[in-house]
Scaffold this motif. Sequence first.
Motif, short mmCIF file in Angstrom:
data_model
loop_
_atom_site.label_atom_id
_atom_site.label_comp_id
_atom_site.label_asym_id
_atom_site.label_seq_id
_atom_site.Cartn_x
_atom_site.Cartn_y
_atom_site.Cartn_z
N LEU A 12 0.82 -1.21 0.00
CA LEU A 12 0.00 0.00 0.00
C LEU A 12 0.86 1.26 0.00
O LEU A 12 0.60 2.21 -0.74
N LEU A 13 1.89 1.26 0.84
CA LEU A 13 2.78 2.42 0.93
C LEU A 13 3.51 2.67 -0.38
O LEU A 13 3.62 3.80 -0.84
N ALA A 14 4.03 1.60 -0.97
CA ALA A 14 4.77 1.75 -2.23
C ALA A 14 3.87 2.28 -3.34
O ALA A 14 4.28 3.11 -4.15
N ALA A 15 2.65 1.80 -3.36
CA ALA A 15 1.72 2.21 -4.42
C ALA A 15 1.29 3.66 -4.27
O ALA A 15 0.98 4.33 -5.26
N GLY A 16 1.28 4.17 -3.03
CA GLY A 16 0.74 5.51 -2.79
C GLY A 16 1.77 6.58 -2.55
O GLY A 16 1.41 7.71 -2.22
N CYS A 17 3.05 6.32 -2.69
CA CYS A 17 4.09 7.31 -2.41
C CYS A 17 4.11 8.40 -3.49
O CYS A 17 4.16 8.10 -4.68
N LYS A 18 4.09 9.66 -3.04
CA LYS A 18 4.16 10.80 -3.95
C LYS A 18 5.02 11.87 -3.29
O LYS A 18 5.47 11.72 -2.16
N THR A 19 5.21 12.99 -3.98
CA THR A 19 5.95 14.11 -3.44
C THR A 19 5.09 15.37 -3.51
O THR A 19 4.52 15.67 -4.56
N SER A 20 4.99 16.09 -2.41
CA SER A 20 4.18 17.29 -2.36
C SER A 20 4.89 18.44 -3.07
O SER A 20 6.08 18.34 -3.40
N PRO A 21 4.20 19.57 -3.31
CA PRO A 21 4.84 20.71 -3.98
C PRO A 21 6.07 21.26 -3.25
O PRO A 21 6.91 21.91 -3.87
N THR A 22 6.17 21.01 -1.94
CA THR A 22 7.33 21.49 -1.19
C THR A 22 8.42 20.43 -1.08
O THR A 22 9.43 20.65 -0.42
N GLY A 23 8.19 19.26 -1.72
CA GLY A 23 9.19 18.19 -1.69
C GLY A 23 9.01 17.19 -0.57
O GLY A 23 9.86 16.31 -0.38
N ARG A 24 7.91 17.29 0.17
CA ARG A 24 7.66 16.37 1.27
C ARG A 24 7.09 15.05 0.74
O ARG A 24 6.21 15.04 -0.11
N THR A 25 7.60 13.93 1.24
CA THR A 25 7.06 12.62 0.84
C THR A 25 5.68 12.45 1.44
O THR A 25 5.45 12.73 2.62
#
Length: 264
Positions: A12-25
């Motif tokens: 679940l974690l691997a599938a949903g990992c993204k990066t926010s506009p400020t670079g936060r995971t």
Amino acid sequence: MKKLIGIVALSLLAAGCKTSPTGRTQIALYSPQKMNEMGVASFAQMKEQQAIEKDKNTNAYVRCIADKLISQLPTQYANQDWEVVVFKEDSANAFALPGGKIGVHTGLLKVAEDQHQLAAVMGHEVAHVIAEHANERVSQNSLLQFGLQASDVALQMGNVEYRQAIMQGLGIGAQVGVALPFSRSHESEADVIGLDLMAKAGFEPTGSVKLWENMNKLSGERPAEFLSTHPAPDTRMQTLNSKMPEAETLKRSAWQKGLKPECK
């Protein structure tokens, strides 16, 4: 059983990992389409249940600020058909939802004394949308529930004594240790993104600090910051002031391009 739980959680974690506009995971398990559907449905329900301000001047003023901010959003959001509604509500509040929805309470117009202060609030709320904070919160809640249920199953299988007390402790720990700080990180991130957004649109970024000074005067006693979903006003103002030099540069650049809002 423990291995299976671990494999499912990691997947679940691997599938949903993204990066926010400020670079936060960040973890975002739901599709943009699903979040948009949820936002549109929620907004429709609000319009049915709450009184809507009909005054043309008030609506034109709020829409003017919204349009200036929307024009500076990333293309996928700027091209959306945004619906802006002013609700007859005394609370000093505003919100934005996935699917291109913005709501402003009439009570906020008494606290935000000019276009710059109102742009600070609206920019902050739109920032929640473009940073996919709603997706994160829904995903976080799903993962917390999965984790608590998996822990309960493991305790039952192990015949652990005081299982109920342990589960209550885990629930409190998850709320204070994960959910609340997670929400505060969203608020801080939205403050920073919103500050840049209002500056790019040509609004005075100092209006964001003035807005929080006004909000602070209205607020009563608050819980300790570590038990609050929002950072303390002083913390927010410190963060905004630390980002002010960059915001002022963005504002001057906007003015050079002829972007100097006059929403009245």
